[in-house]
Design a protein around this motif. Structure first.
Motif, PDB file in Angstrom:
ATOM      1  N   ARG A  35     -22.455  27.349  -6.731  1.00  0.00           N
ATOM      2  CA  ARG A  35     -22.150  26.120  -6.007  1.00  0.00           C
ATOM      3  C   ARG A  35     -23.438  25.680  -5.337  1.00  0.00           C
ATOM      4  N   VAL A  36     -23.922  24.514  -5.709  1.00  0.00           N
ATOM      5  CA  VAL A  36     -25.174  23.970  -5.168  1.00  0.00           C
ATOM      6  C   VAL A  36     -24.836  22.674  -4.450  1.00  0.00           C
ATOM      7  N   GLY A  37     -25.107  22.641  -3.143  1.00  0.00           N
ATOM      8  CA  GLY A  37     -24.819  21.431  -2.381  1.00  0.00           C
ATOM      9  C   GLY A  37     -23.377  21.015  -2.496  1.00  0.00           C
ATOM     10  N   GLY A  38     -22.470  22.007  -2.570  1.00  0.00           N
ATOM     11  CA  GLY A  38     -21.039  21.713  -2.621  1.00  0.00           C
ATOM     12  C   GLY A  38     -20.493  21.454  -4.013  1.00  0.00           C
ATOM     13  N   GLU A  39     -21.319  21.484  -5.064  1.00  0.00           N
ATOM     14  CA  GLU A  39     -20.865  21.196  -6.436  1.00  0.00           C
ATOM     15  C   GLU A  39     -21.051  22.419  -7.316  1.00  0.00           C
ATOM     16  N   ALA A  40     -20.024  22.766  -8.116  1.00  0.00           N
ATOM     17  CA  ALA A  40     -20.097  23.897  -9.027  1.00  0.00           C
ATOM     18  C   ALA A  40     -20.879  23.496 -10.278  1.00  0.00           C
ATOM     19  N   VAL A  41     -21.765  24.381 -10.714  1.00  0.00           N
ATOM     20  CA  VAL A  41     -22.588  24.103 -11.879  1.00  0.00           C
ATOM     21  C   VAL A  41     -22.955  25.425 -12.544  1.00  0.00           C
ATOM     22  N   PHE A  42     -23.059  25.405 -13.885  1.00  0.00           N
ATOM     23  CA  PHE A  42     -23.412  26.605 -14.646  1.00  0.00           C
ATOM     24  C   PHE A  42     -24.895  26.645 -14.948  1.00  0.00           C
ATOM     25  N   GLY A  43     -25.416  27.864 -15.047  1.00  0.00           N
ATOM     26  CA  GLY A  43     -26.754  28.103 -15.542  1.00  0.00           C
ATOM     27  C   GLY A  43     -26.751  29.327 -16.429  1.00  0.00           C
ATOM     28  N   VAL A  44     -27.715  29.415 -17.346  1.00  0.00           N
ATOM     29  CA  VAL A  44     -27.806  30.547 -18.268  1.00  0.00           C
ATOM     30  C   VAL A  44     -29.250  31.003 -18.318  1.00  0.00           C
ATOM     31  N   GLY A  45     -29.431  32.318 -18.300  1.00  0.00           N
ATOM     32  CA  GLY A  45     -30.774  32.872 -18.402  1.00  0.00           C
ATOM     33  C   GLY A  45     -30.821  34.016 -19.392  1.00  0.00           C
TER      34      GLY A  45
END
Length: 568
Positions: free
Chosen positions: A522-532
């Motif tokens: 959750r970044v700045g109140g918004e859910a978002v995916f990342g992949v590494g």
């Protein structure tokens, strides 16, 4: 122009009176005898009939598949067929366990020529026919019933004399009342009884009687009724091998053959992939594979079905339809999203199953059994969904998407598919995944990291060098694991980042193996995916977090003087 009332022009089929029919309750538990007629009945239907080279290639293919009875030509009617039969015999190209079959009309000079072609054969079936249908008797040949019977009996007598004069060959006699399915049933029995008596068939040395649906004219159940009625009423059933030869004019040739076997037939004549006059002969591949799906081995080998299809296409110079059962290029392929999801779940369940039974939705057989791979089972276009996309990434690229990420990424692929309006390949899907998640290196990137911990302490200290908007800086944090420590390091710099979900697995094997981490934050109140991805699972996890942050920032319109505090 189609008639408003077709009954004024076309008579409905008159069904056989068989109220106590037995075939509906029977099952096919053993395969019938197979006779491939590609080289004769199939060949006569080609735009360009096969030359010697194609004939030989197709004969060799039929032998390799496992056919023990192969109709190789009509030598009395064609010099090409005559020469081909002679080449098979003189060059010893027929295996000892294979019987070649030749066709002849019931005419003395054609019968003589037929036996000339077969001289020296080890095992041969002589197949003679004459038309018994009332329209043919009246319109084509102008004979009555007794004359029709006499033609068949005279031909049979002459054939028996030829066979007796050549005892070095193991002979089998076959008679076909041509157009059996439109012949009066009592007359069909009468003429076959006369032929059987003239030949002198016995239970120890039976003859073949072939009952062709020369033109398919009724629903398949009627053909089964006819075959059962015939088997019940013929004088010496045990003297006969009852064969069927269904055509496909109504599009139900396969069903007619299966029901006819249930009705008592012992043998089926047909062609690979259904080639033949008009809409074709019955398709022996479909019949055989239908048995296979019911747990009955057909005695024919289609373990590598694609090369078989390509060879038949070469010999016939006709394509096999991409939707043709069991063999077409698309028959194991799903584009529909719901189908793909069901197949993906079925394949996963099979890996965990306690038995070997095949229970995968939408796939009647395992493609591996016919030499196909799973690569083409799921393909993606604008009709597809997350299940198919996830399946392709997992099967071909080792990427196992968590459910919510699968849903999110499917929307990315959907947009590409809608924009292009065509199929999206596996490589295109993978590239979209790389672009969307793995290549998110700006404005934040991991340069290096270092971890330390005290003995017997659950706390991990992490120091990471990162690049923010082109400038390097070092951040530090502590937590109950490397990822938690990294999040604390970000928090210490004023970045509001919270882990929502996390998945990881290895990708590849051996020296080429790498870790892949899927991080939902959750970044700045918004859910978002990342992949590494990285050789180190810690590095992969940190890269996954930075991928998510970069994806969040890429959706915003930063001011020209944006700083690292954007995330705060």
């Amino acid at each position: 122009m189609m008639l408003d009332n077709p009954a004024t022009k076309y008579r409905p089929f008159v069904a056989v009176d068989l109220p106590d029919r037995q075939w509906p309750s029977r099952r096919i538990e053993t395969p019938p005898q197979w006779c491939a007629v590609d080289l004769r009945d199939g060949n006569q239907a080609l735009i360009d009939p096969m030359d010697q080279e194609r004939k030989q290639r197709l004969f060799d293919l039929l032998v390799k598949i496992g056919f023990k009875q192969i109709e190789v030509g009509f030598p009395s009617a064609s010099q090409t067929d005559f020469d081909f039969v002679r080449s098979l015999i003189e060059e010893d190209k027929v295996p000892d366990d294979v019987r070649i079959q030749v066709l002849t009309q019931a005419r003395p000079h054609l019968i003589d020529r037929t036996f000339e072609a077969l001289k020296g054969a080890k095992n041969a079936i002589v197949h003679v026919y004459n038309a018994t249908d009332p329209v043919f008797r009246r319109v084509v040949f102008n004979v009555d019933k007794p004359e029709c019977i006499q033609i068949a009996v005279d031909a049979t007598t002459l054939i028996r004399e030829h066979m007796t004069a050549a005892p070095e060959t193991h002979w089998t006699f076959q008679y076909s009342p041509e157009l059996f399915s439109t012949t009066e049933m009592d007359f069909a029995v009468e003429i076959v009884d006369a032929v059987e008596a003239a030949f002198g068939a016995t239970a120890e040395s039976p003859m073949i009687v072939n009952l062709p649906a020369t033109v398919e004219c009724a629903t398949p159940n009627n053909y089964a009724d006819q075959v059962e009625w015939f088997c019940r009423h013929i004088r010496h059933r045990d003297h006969l091998i009852v064969s069927v030869h269904p055509h496909n004019d109504r599009g139900t040739g396969v069903a007619a053959a299966e029901l006819a076997v249930m009705g008592g037939a012992d043998r089926v004549e047909g062609c690979l992939f259904g080639n033949g006059e008009r809409t074709g002969n019955v398709d022996l591949v479909t019949l055989a594979m239908n048995l296979y799906t019911q747990g009955v081995h057909p005695g024919l080998d289609f373990s590598n079905i694609t090369p078989i299809m390509r060879e038949v296409e070469y010999c016939n110079q006709l394509p096999v339809h991409p939707r043709h059962p069991y063999v077409g290029d698309l028959v194991f392929t799903a584009f529909s999203g719901s189908h793909q999801d069901a197949i993906k779940k079925g394949m996963a369940a099979r890996r965990e199953a306690e038995n070997d039974f095949w229970e995968v939705p939408y796939l009647p057989i395992d493609p591996l059994d016919v030499g196909r791979s799973y690569e083409a089972v799921i393909r993606v276009n604008s009709q597809s969904g997350k299940g198919g996309i996830s399946y392709l990434l997992e099967q071909e690229h080792g990427i196992e998407l968590p459910r919510r990420l699968s849903i999110e990424f499917s929307q990315v692929v959907q947009e590409v598919a809608d924009r292009l309006g065509k199929e999206i390949t596996s490589q295109m899907i993978y590239q979209a995944f790389v672009d969307e998640y793995l290549d998110q290196h700006e404005p934040f990137a991991l340069i290096s990291h270092r971890m330390s911990s005290e003995p017997d302490s659950p706390t991990v200290s992490l120091e990471a060098t990162i690049e923010e908007y082109g400038k390097r800086r070092t951040i530090q944090g502590q937590g109950n694991g490397p990822l938690a420590a990294f999040i604390k390091a970000l928090a210490a710099e004023g970045h509001d980042v919270e882990i929502i979900d996390y998945h990881e697995h290895s990708r590849g094997q051996g020296a080429d193996a790498e870790a892949i981490a899927y991080v939902e934050v959750r970044v700045g109140g918004e859910a978002v995916f990342g992949v590494g991805t990285d050789e180190s699972i810690t590095s992969a996890s940190i890269k996954g977090v930075m991928s998510a942050i970069n994806r969040k920032l890429s959706t915003e319109a930063p001011a020209p003087n944006v700083t690292a505090d954007t995330l705060a």
